[in-house]
Structures are given as structure tokens and as C-alpha cells.
Design an enzyme around this catalytic site. Structure first.
Site, PDB file in Angstrom:
ATOM      1  N   CYS A   7      37.011  13.365  38.481  1.00 52.58           N
ATOM      2  CA  CYS A   7      36.451  12.909  37.630  1.00 52.58           C
ATOM      3  C   CYS A   7      37.504  12.150  36.709  1.00 52.58           C
ATOM      4  CB  CYS A   7      36.445  14.172  36.583  1.00 52.58           C
ATOM      5  SG  CYS A   7      35.204  13.143  34.985  1.00 52.58           S
ATOM      6  N   ASN A  49      33.123  17.625  42.095  1.00 51.88           N
ATOM      7  CA  ASN A  49      31.617  17.677  42.384  1.00 51.88           C
ATOM      8  C   ASN A  49      32.034  19.973  43.419  1.00 51.88           C
ATOM      9  OD1 ASN A  49      30.480  15.957  42.166  1.00 51.88           O
ATOM     10  ND2 ASN A  49      31.192  15.165  43.192  1.00 51.88           N
ATOM     11  N   ARG A  90      28.964   9.514  48.363  1.00 54.24           N
ATOM     12  CA  ARG A  90      28.730   8.511  47.397  1.00 54.24           C
ATOM     13  C   ARG A  90      29.660   8.999  46.103  1.00 54.24           C
ATOM     14  NH1 ARG A  90      29.093   7.561  41.418  1.00 54.24           N
ATOM     15  NH2 ARG A  90      27.680   9.548  42.184  1.00 54.24           N
ATOM     16  N   ASP A  91      29.253  10.253  45.941  1.00 47.43           N
ATOM     17  CA  ASP A  91      30.244  10.708  44.574  1.00 47.43           C
ATOM     18  C   ASP A  91      31.743  11.022  44.936  1.00 47.43           C
ATOM     19  OD1 ASP A  91      31.022  11.672  41.676  1.00 47.43           O
ATOM     20  OD2 ASP A  91      29.744  13.261  42.164  1.00 47.43           O
TER      21      ASP A  91
END
Lengths: 300, 300
Positions: B237, B246, B12-13
Site C-alpha cells: 500500500c 496483499n 496488476r495490484d
């Protein structure tokens, strides 16, 4: 605020791994820019066989070209008597010698057994003391060896104890291939401090497996006050060609200063030095703070 | 040996930041490979407006395609009631919600004030509890904000205290832009634990400034037992496009397992998943352990 001293190893340990030989003038400019950013201890050259390390063949010219400053230590890497004589003649204020925690690595890296490298240290340290030159030594592959795998901590502690008898100004433990984790750093630093109370320790970390900043923090938390690093994170390990090498000075200084330690280095100026070096080298360097910048200022 | 639980956020992220939309089949294969490597908690989808996040438009199809396993939590990101209804209908066993420590970031990231995002949590958490769905919430930009700069720790502690009243299974603090250093992690974790004793904490670190592994170690040392990470280090980001995002699961698992923690994840299998994902994406991913490999075995 605790002081942490950074030994900038980029001009030697970093540039030594570059594929091409840099001009002396570029090295001198790099070192002078680092000093302007607040660095006060720099590994500037290696006095080894120029046939084996052509990038360092201009060691004497580098030393001759540097500004003489009483507040800056210029460190020369030395492996034997001949190297020491050259470093002394060139005007190094400090010599760094190297041994290894395993014979396999010592043989590959220095063409000698661990015992032979220790004897070189025991021969040269008194000469340096007599000449008023600071002398220190590094134990490489202290946390793991590319050839022998696990390195028993007892062996590193025993080696540190023996090396300390020739009175180094400081002993360094190096994670040459970037395998260490913080728990090991805490334990090894603690054990050496117990075995040789009062001996100043320095740590040299590689970021090959992304643990270098964590290890540096563990070292500092265990009382270590001196860390090696390389501007831009330049440099690598010849035995792990795809891996990032030395932890970047920018990344260490960012972490340390946000954590309340004083390195005496201006992070923004240092980032500028890294950007300049990146332009000289024509490729991105591994430092992450160089890319991301420091802490964002409020815009509100 | 202490257990550390990894929440794998790559599907997801991580994938959310990819420039192109991945096929559902690739996402499913990624998640199944992660489970085969030992991962037991995976953020698999985001139930947000598919016009805003087209990479996550197939959230329902991802959930429908996953193997039902009682030993694996599939986490869906939810920002509002509509998202919760979708996540529940799709069969998520856990929902993750998000608030931010600053209004500037909450507005930019979620189109709402911090207060509005907290109210959404207070509305939805009881619905999740009633439906037997695990519910947790993350405080983003807990260590610094790209718009407001420094974030007062008092504010994060007060926010954590309020959020805890709706009984999350866990509260996460996120260093969304990768500015945190270990001393801050130690302090913030300690203060939240003091303010809300017994509340399980999770930490979410970005490696933008090379501090994520150090921060993870600080978190674990302070008693945190759950960490987010992303296979390969995929993800970034949106406000710091040049920066690594991450922390890589490989890098965390390497450090944790060498430091004596058990994540239940097989590092070599996990490195294999990262290599597979790298091939799918056609570019190197940021994980350093993926490049360097694990600890070298002795060849002597």
C-alpha cells in the site's frame, strides 16, 4: 468484554533460538518492560541442561533478578526431576512441562519417548502441587510433525486425557511447526473439551505458514482463554530454520483488542518493547504490527 | 468440498507497486505460469493514465499477448469511461472498478470523491453489460482509512446497496490498509448479505498487521466464495511503505486446502511460480508458505 490471557514466551522460547547468548541484565530488562506493558504471565527461563541450551544457563540468575510480584507468574520450563528441583529452588511460581504427540519429535526434542515424557509429568506434577507451584503441560506437534507428517487427532485427545489426570492447572496444545489451520483448531479444542470437561486449555501457535492469527482467533472462538506468544515474534523452530516462529504478541494483541477482547496489555507500550528488543538484537523482528503500527488515528 | 475461487491480483495490484517497470514478456510469463498452476481469474492490467502508473502502460500489449482461453477471466482495472473503452478494445473479459468508503481515500487514490467514483460505476456498468463484459466493483478502505481512521459500517453497507443497483457480477470489500480483524469481517459480510441478498461478495485482504489469513477464514466462514490474493504476497500500500501488502496466494491456498476447501490451484506449482517471481525480482517476497513449504510429508 471477554478477557484473554497472554503468556509471553519471548524471554524463554524466543531467546532460546537466538544464535548468541544474551546477558542476564538484558533478559531482566526485557521481562520488566513486558510487565510494564501489562503482561502478567511470562515464561522466563528453562531449567534444562546448560550444555544443551547455553542461552538458558543463567536461569537461576534470571529468577533471582526478577521483582517479586504477587500479580505476575514467572514460568520455568522443566523436563525432568532435576529441572523441577532447580525451578523450585529458584522460586518459579509456575512450571511448564512438555510432551509431544509423536515419538519422533519427543526423541529429537527431549531425548525421550512420548511415554517417558508423560511419566516425567506424572512424577513431577504431584511434587509441584505439594509445593504450591502451578504446573501445566504442553503437547507439542499437536497439529503435525516434521518427521511423521499427519498426527491423528485421536492420539492427541487420548494424550490430553491422560495428562489431565495429574491435574494440570492448564493443558496447552502447540502447533510447534506452524502447520495448523483454523478448522483443525476448532475441532481439536472441541474434542479435548468434550473428553476432559472443565480442563482449562492454552494454545501455542507458530506463524510459519501465516496461519497463527487465524488459529488464535479460532481457538478463542472455541472458548480458549489463554494464548502463548512472543514479543516481536522472536523465536523459531530449529527444524525449520527459514521459518518465522512464535506468533508475535503485538500481532495477537492488535487482533484481539480490535475484536473486542481484553488482554490487559497496552498495545503501544508493547510495540515499544518490541522496538527496544529489535534494537538490542540489531535486526528486524517478524512482528508485523511492530512495523505497521496499530490502527491509524483520524487526522481529519 | 466447498469451492473457493481465487482472483490472482499479483500481475496488476502486485506489480503496480514495484519500483521498476517490468517487461511485458515477464508479465505474460507470470500470468501463464499462474494459469498453469490452476488460477482461472487474473487481474492482468490497469487501464489508467500511464503517466500516473507507468508500470501499467503496456496494458494493451499484455492483453494482446495472453492466450485466449474460455476458462480464464482476464480482469482489467478501470476507473473511468476512457479506461473502459481501452479495456474493451483490448479484449478484457471482465472489468474491475473501484470506489472508496471515505472521500479522503477516494481523492488521494483516484482524484475523485466517493460520489464521483460511484457515478463512474453507474455510467460504465451498463456499457459493460451491453458489451457482454463482466463488471464488478470494489469498496476500498472498507474496514478503516489511513486518513479518516474508523469507517462506519453503516456507510459501507449503504454504499454496497447503491452499487448493487447497477448489477455487478460481484461486489468486493477491501481492507486496503490491512487493519481488519475477523469479527469485523463476519459482521460486515453478514450485514451486506442481509441488505443485498444474493449479491456475490468478494474479499480483498492485506496482511499489513498479520490478520489477512484470519480475515479470509472469517469471510469464507460467513459464506464468501471468492478471495483476492497475490502470488508471493507481492504488492503493498503506497500509504504504508514498510508494510506487507496483499495476502499471498500461497498462504491462502495452503490454509484453504488444509481446511477442506478446493481452490483448483496446485499448491506446489504455485509455490514454484512464487519462487520464479522471486528470482525475477531478486529479493524475498512476503509469502510465508513460499519460504516454509507446504505440509511436511512423513519421512518415517
Amino acid at each position: 468484554m471477554s478477557q484473554i490471557e497472554i503468556v509471553e514466551v519471548g524471554p524463554r522460547d524466543g531467546l532460546q533460538s537466538e544464535p548468541d547468548v544474551l546477558a542476564t541484565s538484558i533478559k531482566l530488562e526485557l521481562i520488566e518492560r513486558l510487565i510494564a506493558a501489562g503482561v502478567r504471565r511470562v515464561e522466563v527461563a528453562s531449567f534444562v541442561n546448560p550444555k544443551r541450551v547455553p542461552q538458558m544457563a543463567d536461569a537461576e540468575a534470571v529468577l533471582a533478578g526478577l521483582p517479586r510480584r504477587s500479580d505476575v507468574q514467572y514460568v520455568g520450563l522443566v523436563l525432568n526431576r532435576k529441572g523441577f528441583d532447580r525451578a523450585q529452588a529458584a522460586g518459579c511460581t509456575e512450571i511448564g512441562m512438555v510432551t509431544a504427540a509423536t515419538d519422533s519429535f519427543a526423541q529429537r526434542n527431549q531425548g525421550a519417548s512420548t511415554e517417558e515424557t508423560v511419566r516425567a509429568w506424572e512424577e513431577i506434577a504431584p511434587l509441584a502441587h505439594a509445593a504450591g507451584i502451578r504446573a501445566q503441560i504442553t503437547i507439542s506437534v499437536a497439529f503435525g510433525c516434521p518427521f511423521e507428517g499427519e498426527v491423528p487427532m485421536d492420539r492427541v485427545v487420548a494424550l490430553a486425557t491422560r495428562l489431565s489426570q495429574a491435574a494440570p492447572v492448564e493443558l496447552a496444545i502447540a502447533d510447534t511447526i506452524g502447520v495448523a489451520v483454523p478448522t483443525q483448531v476448532t475441532e481439536l479444542v472441541g474434542r479435548i473439551r468434550q473428553a476432559v470437561p472443565g480442563l482449562p486449555l492454552r494454545c501455542h501457535f507458530h506463524n510459519t505458514r501465516n496461519t497463527a492469527v487465524a488459529n488464535a482467533y479460532a481457538a478463542v472462538s472455541a472458548g480458549v482463554r489463554t494464548l502463548d506468544s512472543s514479543v516481536g515474534g522472536i523465536g523459531g523452530c530449529p527444524f525449520a530454520p527459514n521459518a518465522t516462529g512464535n506468533v508475535a504478541t503485538e500481532d495477537l494483541v492488535y487482533m484481539l483488542s480490535r475484536a473486542g477482547f481484553d488482554t490487559g496489555i497496552d498495545l503501544n507500550k508493547l510495540i515499544g518493547v518490541g522496538h527496544w528488543l529489535q534494537e538490542q538484537r540489531g535486526r528486524p523482528l517478524p512482528s508485523m504490527v511492530s512495523r505497521a503500527g496499530g490502527f491509524p488515528k483520524s487526522i481529519s
